[in-house]
Design a protein around this motif. Structure first.
Motif, PDB file in Angstrom:
ATOM      1  N   GLU A 177      -2.586   7.161  -4.411  1.00  0.00           N
ATOM      2  CA  GLU A 177      -2.845   6.080  -3.477  1.00  0.00           C
ATOM      3  C   GLU A 177      -2.789   4.765  -4.259  1.00  0.00           C
ATOM      4  N   SER A 211       1.205   5.634  -0.375  1.00  0.00           N
ATOM      5  CA  SER A 211       0.721   7.011  -0.481  1.00  0.00           C
ATOM      6  C   SER A 211       1.898   7.833  -0.970  1.00  0.00           C
ATOM      7  N   HIS A 249      -2.947   0.371  -3.884  1.00  0.00           N
ATOM      8  CA  HIS A 249      -3.221  -0.807  -3.068  1.00  0.00           C
ATOM      9  C   HIS A 249      -3.055  -2.043  -3.937  1.00  0.00           C
ATOM     10  N   ASP A 279       0.862  -1.177   0.000  1.00  0.00           N
ATOM     11  CA  ASP A 279       0.000   0.000   0.000  1.00  0.00           C
ATOM     12  C   ASP A 279       0.900   1.229   0.000  1.00  0.00           C
TER      13      ASP A 279
END
Length: 632
Positions: free
Chosen positions: A528, A485, A530, A483
């Protein structure tokens, strides 16, 4: 060599016990009980001897059967030493005047364990039975080498079918098998020679050693010269140096060389018998060992084609129940990780094929590591799978249950990437948390590496990333399931004029095609991600002729993206319609269409003007970027 000290104590004690017995009946007397009492008194241990017979003469001949000497309390087995048979001749007069002179010594079936208890008490320190007990301080350094002025003269000693085990305070065992060991010298002033055929931890080993004279050995702690050659299969280890404590193999200083075209014997000696790859190796360095400290410095050579420019290794043995601690500082030339790790995880006899041939690094974080590791590593070039990087610098530390990367920096596509983070042991794998920072990344070089078609933007990007992965088992798995950012910025660059006008749907495009570029005042994107699927929202580009806002979604696993962009109405001219444009499809061949009537297009117009919210770790990175502020 501690076991030689034990043998050297046994032989004089056995023969000395006969001096007061009288020579008339000595040939028929069994001195086992008397010798056992003498040895027990000298060592402070329980001693048993089955038989001991002595024949008188200028050279006393002793034959012993069935010797055992008890271990200390807390030892791993009841007997420290057992011995099947011993045959020796001792010059009679040297028992009176010393040092003892021996010849025709044959030892068969010697078995000795030399160990430290968990409290680090060594079992090879003997004390007379009537010695007054004193306080024990196991942390006190053993600075004094044992007295060796008494060491016997050795003309010819053979040790057959024997074994010696060293066991550390932490419970690690190192087993040596002595199939045939030969010690010889012509006199006390001539070199002492030793040859040995045996095995270490089950791997055959041969040793050929030339040492200074026994007369020099008796002058301990004066440095004692020794040259040794150790061979095992295609492995050759050479040592040329000195020792100040020969009996404990301590106070070592000298030059060491290691050479092997396959490393197979070395891997077997280290217990890595399942490792299937061939690792050519040549190592040269200065080695030293004193008490609990081991050092290897000014090290150079090569391992599997990777040049070692310089390296230093320091090992401190752990105290009590503490693990060993290793500090290493290694400077390499070009490091090919693909070659270095080849065969690491391949089953025996199986050749890597297809995707299985891709290099991957196991992520294993032991809860109780032994040893602890603190490593500084640098390399001029690094190759990992299809990636080629430069200027690697790594500073990492292994602690119980975690690995901390204090610093990682490397060059990639002209960009310097800096990172820090940690790996922690998890219930099912390893948890990773990291922060990356890249500056001055050329956007055109980066898009080529990512497989994107040409884009009409030029300039240098700054990127900051916060990443995490849970329950990963390998590095490649961690990158797939991570994940992220991230914030991307550009403060100096340019964009094709026709893109800005196309984003605004400027009516003048009907009559002309704009040429040239316009400077980018600022660029900011927030991403972002994922497990390979992510979004970029918002993405803002500010120029002198308009502000472009965009939103995108992408899938790194499929190499697919969907981008909608439009100009802000207030920032463009009279002829601009400000209708959103959509670009969608594979990275290398996307399709262009209008997005004015779609829900995504309408949502973009609203979202492009929202206040950008960044994670705390990214706020300082973007705080000075003008595109962070919302537009009117």
């Amino acid at each position: 060599m501690r076991w030689l000290t034990s043998l050297a104590l046994i032989v004089p004690a056995i023969t000395a016990c006969t001096l007061g017995a009288g020579l008339y009946w000595v040939d028929h007397k069994d001195f086992a009980s008397l010798a056992a009492q003498r040895i027990a008194h000298a060592t402070g241990r329980s001693v048993e001897i089955h038989h001991l017979h002595v024949r008188a003469g200028l050279w006393l001949t002793a034959d012993l059967e069935g010797l055992s000497i008890a271990n200390i309390p807390g030892g791993s087995r009841p007997q420290m030493i057992t011995l099947d048979t011993l045959h020796a001749q001792i010059r009679l007069t040297t028992l009176l005047h010393g040092p003892v002179q021996s010849r025709e010594v044959i030892i068969t079936g010697f078995s000795g364990i030399f160990e430290r208890t968990p409290e680090r008490q060594p079992n090879w320190r003997f004390a007379p039975a009537d010695a007054q007990p004193g306080p024990t301080n196991t942390d006190k350094p053993e600075n004094d080498a044992p007295d060796t002025h008494w060491f016997p003269g050795i003309r010819d000693v053979r040790i057959l079918k024997s074994d010696v085990t060293y066991r550390s305070a932490g419970g690690s065992s190192y087993d040596a098998r002595l199939d045939n060991m030969h010690l010889s010298s012509q006199s006390d002033t001539s070199p002492l020679l030793m040859t040995l055929a045996g095995a270490y931890n089950g791997t055959p080993v041969a040793i050929d050693t030339t040492m200074a004279s026994i007369a020099m050995l008796r002058l301990s702690p004066r440095p004692y010269e020794a040259k040794a050659k150790i061979t095992s299969g295609d492995l050759e280890i050479g040592f040329d140096g000195t020792l100040t404590d020969v009996l404990n193999v301590d106070g070592i200083k000298g030059h060491i060389t290691v050479k092997t075209p396959t490393s197979r014997p070395l891997l077997d000696l280290a217990g890595l018998k399942d490792f299937q790859d061939t690792v050519p190796m040549e190592i040269n360095g200065n080695f030293s060992h004193l008490q609990d400290s081991w050092h290897l410095e000014q090290t150079s050579g090569q391992i599997k084609g990777t040049v070692i420019k310089d390296a230093t290794f320091d090992l401190e043995e752990g105290n009590h129940t503490k693990p060993d601690d290793i500090h290493a500082n290694i400077s390499l030339g070009a490091l090919d990780v693909n070659s270095m790790l080849a065969g690491l995880s391949q089953p025996k006899g199986k050749k890597p094929t297809g995707r299985a041939a891709h290099t991957d690094i196991p992520l294993q974080v032991p809860l109780k590591p032994d040893p602890l590791l603190n490593i500084r590593l640098s390399a001029t070039q690094v190759t990992y799978n299809d990636l080629s990087m430069s200027g690697l610098a790594l500073n990492a530390e292994q602690a119980p249950g975690k690995i901390v990367v204090h610093e990682l920096s490397l060059g990639y596509l002209g960009t310097t990437i800096r990172a820090q983070g940690s790996l922690k042991a998890a219930r099912d794998g390893t948890d990773i948390d990291a922060q990356f920072d890249a500056r001055h990344g050329d956007i055109d070089r980066l898009r080529k590496a990512a497989g994107f078609a040409p884009i009409p933007v030029k300039g240098k990007l700054g990127i900051q990333v916060i990443a995490s992965a849970r329950n990963a088992h390998t590095l490649n798995e961690a990158t797939r399931k991570a994940d992220l950012s991230a914030a991307v910025s550009m403060e100096q660059g340019e964009i094709a004029r026709e893109i800005v006008e196309a984003a605004s749907m400027d009516l003048r495009l009907i009559f002309r095609r704009p040429k040239g570029t316009v400077p980018i005042t600022c660029l900011l994107g927030v991403m972002e991600l994922h497990q390979g699927i992510g979004t970029v929202a918002p993405l803002r580009i500010r120029t002198s002729i308009g502000i472009v806002a965009a939103k995108a979604s992408f899938d790194l696993n499929r190499h697919w993206f969907d981008l909608v962009f439009a100009s802000r109405p207030f920032s463009t001219g009279f002829f601009a319609l400000d209708i959103p444009v959509r670009v969608k499809g594979p990275f290398d061949s996307p399709q262009l269409s209008l997005a004015a009537l779609s829900k995504q297009g309408k949502a973009l117009l609203a979202e492009s003007n929202t206040v950008t919210t960044l994670p705390p770790a990214l706020r300082s990175f973007a705080s000075g970027n003008a595109c962070l502020r919302p537009t009117r």
